[in-house]
Write an enzyme that holds these catalytic residues in place. Sequence first.
Site, PDB file in Angstrom:
ATOM      1  N   GLU A 123       0.815  -1.216   0.000  1.00 24.83           N
ATOM      2  CA  GLU A 123       0.000   0.000   0.000  1.00 24.83           C
ATOM      3  C   GLU A 123       0.845   1.261   0.000  1.00 24.83           C
ATOM      4  OE1 GLU A 123      -3.518   2.320   2.461  1.00 24.83           O
ATOM      5  OE2 GLU A 123      -2.652   0.499   3.327  1.00 24.83           O
ATOM      6  N   ASP A 173      -0.611  -5.061   3.150  1.00 27.99           N
ATOM      7  CA  ASP A 173      -1.121  -3.860   3.808  1.00 27.99           C
ATOM      8  C   ASP A 173      -0.510  -3.859   5.210  1.00 27.99           C
ATOM      9  OD1 ASP A 173      -2.470  -1.753   4.939  1.00 27.99           O
ATOM     10  OD2 ASP A 173      -4.401  -2.281   4.059  1.00 27.99           O
ATOM     11  N   ILE A 209      -0.757  -1.829   7.815  1.00 27.68           N
ATOM     12  CA  ILE A 209      -1.782  -1.615   8.843  1.00 27.68           C
ATOM     13  C   ILE A 209      -3.096  -1.344   8.124  1.00 27.68           C
ATOM     14  CG2 ILE A 209      -2.580  -0.267  10.819  1.00 27.68           C
ATOM     15  CD1 ILE A 209       0.276   0.513  11.415  1.00 27.68           C
ATOM     16  N   ASP A 210      -3.934  -2.347   8.061  1.00 29.40           N
ATOM     17  CA  ASP A 210      -5.271  -2.152   7.501  1.00 29.40           C
ATOM     18  C   ASP A 210      -6.142  -1.614   8.629  1.00 29.40           C
ATOM     19  OD1 ASP A 210      -7.254  -2.257   5.534  1.00 29.40           O
ATOM     20  OD2 ASP A 210      -8.054  -4.090   6.412  1.00 29.40           O
ATOM     21  N   THR A 256      -5.701   2.112   9.351  1.00 30.77           N
ATOM     22  CA  THR A 256      -4.815   3.146   9.898  1.00 30.77           C
ATOM     23  C   THR A 256      -5.590   4.197  10.673  1.00 30.77           C
ATOM     24  OG1 THR A 256      -3.186   2.836   8.142  1.00 30.77           O
ATOM     25  CG2 THR A 256      -3.115   4.913   9.319  1.00 30.77           C
ATOM     26  N   ASP A 260      -6.052  -4.458   0.496  1.00 25.82           N
ATOM     27  CA  ASP A 260      -7.062  -4.569   1.545  1.00 25.82           C
ATOM     28  C   ASP A 260      -7.671  -5.969   1.618  1.00 25.82           C
ATOM     29  OD1 ASP A 260      -7.060  -1.744   2.247  1.00 25.82           O
ATOM     30  OD2 ASP A 260      -8.173  -1.386   0.407  1.00 25.82           O
TER      31      ASP A 260
END
Length: 301
Positions: free
Chosen positions: A97, A117, A119-120, A122, A246
């Site tokens: 990402e 990702d 930190i999905d 954030t 995601d």
Amino acid sequence: MSVAVDCSSEETADILVESQNSSLLENETEDIEEFFNVAMELAKNAGKVVRSAFSEKKNINTKLTGQDLVTETDQAVEKMLISSLKERFPTHSFIGEESVSAGKKCELTDNPTWIIDPIDGTNNFVHGNPCIAISIGLAVKKELLIGIVYNPIQERLYSAKKGQGAYCNNEEVTVSGQTELENALIYSEFGAHRDPEKLEIKFGNMYNIIMNGHGIRAQGSAALDMCGIACGEADAYVEYGIHVWDIAAGILIACEAGGIIMDPDTGGKVDLMSRRILCASSRSLANQLKNQVTPQSFPSD
């Protein structure tokens, strides 16, 4: 790139990716085990970084909108994951990402490709909400073979390997099997886009879901939404505007738990790069939910 719309035992033909077959990597089981073990260890290490930073003051920047956030931790975790995987598997490709946000081309080829990702969720991370996840998927010849989603705050580690079931903290999980929208709990998300026309369609879709189902929830993490379906904590999930990072890992986890994955526009196979997805605990529920949502158009990844 199209992936399976159905991973249930009743319609095994749907499990195949277009132009692919079940012989993919059939002689490379040891490689998949190695890839999986390395990724699991890295996910746990990344979790330590995220957990340590969770309650600390964060340096926050924005990307496309004022609600599309990124922190130093997002960037550091992605850099750690990609550099470590690249060191172990130098011929592999990567979609991350933050890398894409920084200008790197988002391209899915037949080469083994890690889809990350860091930190999905954030926005949740910034506000101290524990619904966050590290998401790591691996596609080979455009077929998803490994999915790992780790919430280090709530200590829930979801994982799946193609054809081997889905797990949460080493316990096998399955979807609820709910078949009726009127009895279903649905996940959907608002996303970071603030285009009034797109939001109006999203609000309309959510209204239809609320009026025809048990309820709707927005956790703020597509990866955790799909893992929630896999565990039977909710019955379906639909969203427009998400990205490949995601959903890649979550697709395989939900699929291996018996879920249905479809394109909410066509009811057919999902294109990972199309930025839309519908995931449900049964085909009947998926079709009913599809009929309640108005399609939206987003540029492909």
